[in-house]
Design a protein around this motif. Structure first.
Motif, PDB file in Angstrom:
ATOM      1  N   ILE A   1      45.039  51.471  38.919  1.00  0.00           N
ATOM      2  CA  ILE A   1      45.720  50.967  37.712  1.00  0.00           C
ATOM      3  C   ILE A   1      45.634  49.259  37.566  1.00  0.00           C
ATOM      4  CG2 ILE A   1      47.199  50.542  36.072  1.00  0.00           C
ATOM      5  CD1 ILE A   1      48.052  53.401  36.508  1.00  0.00           C
ATOM      6  N   TYR A   2      46.186  48.528  38.772  1.00  0.00           N
ATOM      7  CA  TYR A   2      46.200  47.288  38.766  1.00  0.00           C
ATOM      8  C   TYR A   2      44.421  46.781  38.994  1.00  0.00           C
ATOM      9  CZ  TYR A   2      51.017  48.027  39.787  1.00  0.00           C
ATOM     10  OH  TYR A   2      52.421  48.494  39.689  1.00  0.00           O
ATOM     11  N   MET A   3      43.680  47.518  39.560  1.00  0.00           N
ATOM     12  CA  MET A   3      42.360  47.011  39.804  1.00  0.00           C
ATOM     13  C   MET A   3      41.576  47.297  38.426  1.00  0.00           C
ATOM     14  SD  MET A   3      40.921  49.190  43.295  1.00  0.00           S
ATOM     15  CE  MET A   3      41.823  49.756  44.468  1.00  0.00           C
ATOM     16  N   LEU A   4      41.855  48.237  37.429  1.00  0.00           N
ATOM     17  CA  LEU A   4      41.475  48.284  36.136  1.00  0.00           C
ATOM     18  C   LEU A   4      42.066  47.029  35.335  1.00  0.00           C
ATOM     19  CD1 LEU A   4      39.872  49.986  34.087  1.00  0.00           C
ATOM     20  CD2 LEU A   4      41.986  50.904  33.361  1.00  0.00           C
ATOM     21  N   VAL A   5      43.204  46.642  35.616  1.00  0.00           N
ATOM     22  CA  VAL A   5      43.573  45.311  34.768  1.00  0.00           C
ATOM     23  C   VAL A   5      42.600  44.118  35.164  1.00  0.00           C
ATOM     24  CG1 VAL A   5      45.525  43.868  34.228  1.00  0.00           C
ATOM     25  CG2 VAL A   5      45.796  46.316  34.255  1.00  0.00           C
ATOM     26  N   PHE A   6      42.538  44.156  36.606  1.00  0.00           N
ATOM     27  CA  PHE A   6      41.778  42.899  37.038  1.00  0.00           C
ATOM     28  C   PHE A   6      40.399  42.844  36.580  1.00  0.00           C
ATOM     29  CE2 PHE A   6      39.581  40.367  40.308  1.00  0.00           C
ATOM     30  CZ  PHE A   6      40.497  39.377  40.601  1.00  0.00           C
TER      31      PHE A   6
END
Length: 599
Positions: free
Chosen positions: A80-85
């Motif tokens: 999920i954090y990768m998607l935000v980045f």
């Protein structure tokens, strides 16, 4: 981005291939944000907001990696954090390139794009070196600290006294490190981390915890750097997007430069007359009933050739008299000063821009300048070719019209106290035509694909030759082009051409016939052979081409010169067979493959 694969491999135990696949959420975020920002920018013309939102998302993602991602964080949460980045990165990458290209003149667009790419690569290289240096310099201490904390725990002590752990050869490097702390090099985990995945989970935990703690420092530094970029994004000047391509914008800029040169000549001619043009009153001059239908302004092509001749005409001549000079009479009174052009609140000049055939020209640039060369206004025509530009008041102006590759027009317009209606006519662009014929027999080649490219290699026009082999392209800017022609059973051909205005620009392209060989690879029993390799050799033994047979055993070679060749098929014991091709040959040639009988 470089830290995330390291985290997935060292902490989560993923292979290099698996770690790349696990980063798909980051790529998906970039994909979504790039498409969305591009579509919104194309519809609204606004782009400044996307780098601001993008850098904010990147800061949020890096802080989440710093505070939330630990050695035992679930993989789904990390994704999920990768998607935000990825969403943040996608909103910045292409938008910033677009901003750079839009901020420079069309002639400098290539230099600006190359400079943007160069500095981006320099920043990426420097950032990689700095952040990896920080990671390598801190990971050893972080892992050592993690081991010191783990030694005092019951779970770690139980592992040290577990016979299964003590007798497992994979655990020996860690056990030796604990027995001889001075000889340990915990930073070597970055050079070869594969042994961690073979350790007992209780012994591997300090390595994973130490690397995660060291990675937190890198993400915090990255968040600070991106925060500086976030502040700088607010100072980007949002220049309105161009509505035409780079080549069209450059052609229009060149046309406007030529028109401004013409305007300078008009200004010099007007000043050499010894005075300014007197304002014309719509009701003055004693015009009677016969002048009621006359225009309120007179128009002469620029530059004016006989401005001084109007002095002798006298101001008392009726406006509608057949012999009257169309230019208002000059008098001793001076025209409004040049600085009056700053307030364009006077009567409008309105009209329609049309091409040589009388059709309206949409998005044509219409510029109004004063006789001393100052720009007073600029607009683009609507879909119906209409335009309207306000003036600074009664006086003489220069009106310039241009549109892409069309010939621009510059005229002087005399404005009285009423709005002026004036249509501009832009000459059509140059055309290119010709025929495609066979090299032998002079027969036309219908259906041939004809492509015209400019000096930069960009395709500007394409079409298919008609039944008589003829082709024609219109609306081309004068200049140098390359004609590339291809047709079935013929060898492609390219021809440099010159396109000039006012000329026929007719060219004939000759195509040389190309031979073709096709056939089927079969066994001795007639069954087709799938995936057989077929090689074509010339008489000197050089490989001309290779092909692989399909499920039906068929193969094909095209675009061949006439001559003798040798076919070699393999898959079974190789078979070599000579064959001969004519210039326009199209032959079928089957090959039989089979095993020698068993004896």
């Amino acid at each position: 981005m470089l830290m995330i694969p390291q985290y997935l491999q060292i902490v989560k135990g993923a292979s290099p291939t698996s770690s790349g696949l696990q980063m798909l959420p980051l790529m998906a975020g970039m994909f979504i944000a790039s498409i969305a920002s591009g579509q919104i920018t194309a519809k609204t013309g606004r782009y400044k907001i996307f780098p601001i939102i993008g850098t904010a998302l990147m800061i949020a993602a890096m802080l989440l990696f710093h505070f939330r991602v630990q050695w035992d964080t679930p993989l789904w949460e990390t994704m999920i954090y990768m998607l935000v980045f990825g969403l943040g990165l996608g909103g910045c990458m292409q938008t910033l390139v677009l901003a750079v290209q839009n901020a420079v003149p069309p002639r400098d667009m290539g230099v600006a794009t190359a400079s943007s790419t160069f500095f981006r690569q320099m920043g990426a290289t420097a950032g990689t070196a700095v952040f990896l240096s920080v990671l390598f310099s801190t990971v050893g201490d972080k892992i050592s600290a993690a081991f010191k904390d783990a030694v005092s725990t019951e779970r770690f002590q139980a592992a040290l006294h577990d016979p299964a752990v003590l007798h497992d050869p994979a655990n020996k490097p860690v056990l030796d490190m604990l027995k001889h702390p001075g000889n340990a090099d915990s930073s070597g985990v970055l050079s070869d981390s594969s042994f961690i995945q073979h350790l007992d989970p209780r012994l591997a935990e300090p390595f994973k915890r130490g690397f995660a703690d060291s990675m937190h420092t890198v993400f915090l530094m990255g968040a600070i750097v991106v925060a500086l970029a976030f502040v700088l994004m607010w100072f980007i000047k949002e220049v309105p997007l161009r509505q035409i391509s780079g080549l069209q914008a450059r052609a229009q800029a060149d046309a406007e430069a030529e028109a401004e040169a013409d305007a300078d000549a008009v200004a010099k001619s007007a000043k050499s007359a010894g005075g300014a043009v007197e304002a014309v009153d719509g009701a003055a001059g004693g015009a009677g009933a016969d002048s009621a239908g006359a225009d309120d302004a007179a128009v002469t092509p620029a530059p004016a050739e006989s401005s001084g001749s109007s002095e002798s005409s006298g101001s008392s001549d009726p406006a509608g008299t057949p012999g009257a000079d169309p230019v208002p009479a000059l008098s001793g009174a001076s025209a409004p000063p040049a600085d009056r052009g700053f307030g364009t609140t006077g009567p409008e000049i309105r009209g329609t821009v049309r091409d040589g055939d009388g059709r309206p020209v949409a998005r044509a640039a219409v510029t109004l300048i004063s006789v001393d060369g100052r720009q007073l206004g600029r607009t683009s025509t609507e879909a119906d070719g209409g335009y309207a530009l306000p003036t600074t008041g009664a006086g003489t102006y220069v009106l310039i019209g241009s549109a892409g590759a069309r010939q621009p027009q510059a005229v002087t317009v005399v404005v009285s106290g009423e709005p002026v209606s004036f249509d501009l006519a832009l000459g059509g662009a140059a055309g290119l035509s010709g025929e495609v014929r066979a090299e032998k027999g002079d027969a036309p080649v219908p259906g041939a694909l004809v492509v015209a490219t400019d000096v930069t290699g960009e395709v500007v026009a394409s079409g298919v030759a008609g039944p008589d082999g003829g082709f024609a392209f219109g609306e081309l800017a004068p200049g140098s082009y390359t004609l590339a022609v291809s047709a079935e059973r013929h060898r492609p051909s390219a021809l440099p051409v010159e396109v000039t205005s006012g000329n026929r620009n007719w060219y004939e392209v000759r195509l040389t016939p190309g031979a073709q060989v096709r056939g089927t690879v079969r066994t001795a029993h007639g069954s087709p052979v799938d995936d057989a390799r077929v090689t074509l050799l010339d008489p000197a033994g050089n490989v001309v081409g290779t092909a692989t047979s399909g499920q039906d055993g068929e193969y094909v070679f095209t675009d061949l010169d006439s001559g003798e060749y040798t076919l070699i098929a393999s898959g079974y014991p190789p078979v070599a067979t000579p064959l001969r091709l004519e210039a326009a040959g199209h032959g079928d040639f089957d090959i039989e493959l089979g095993h020698d009988p068993v004896r």
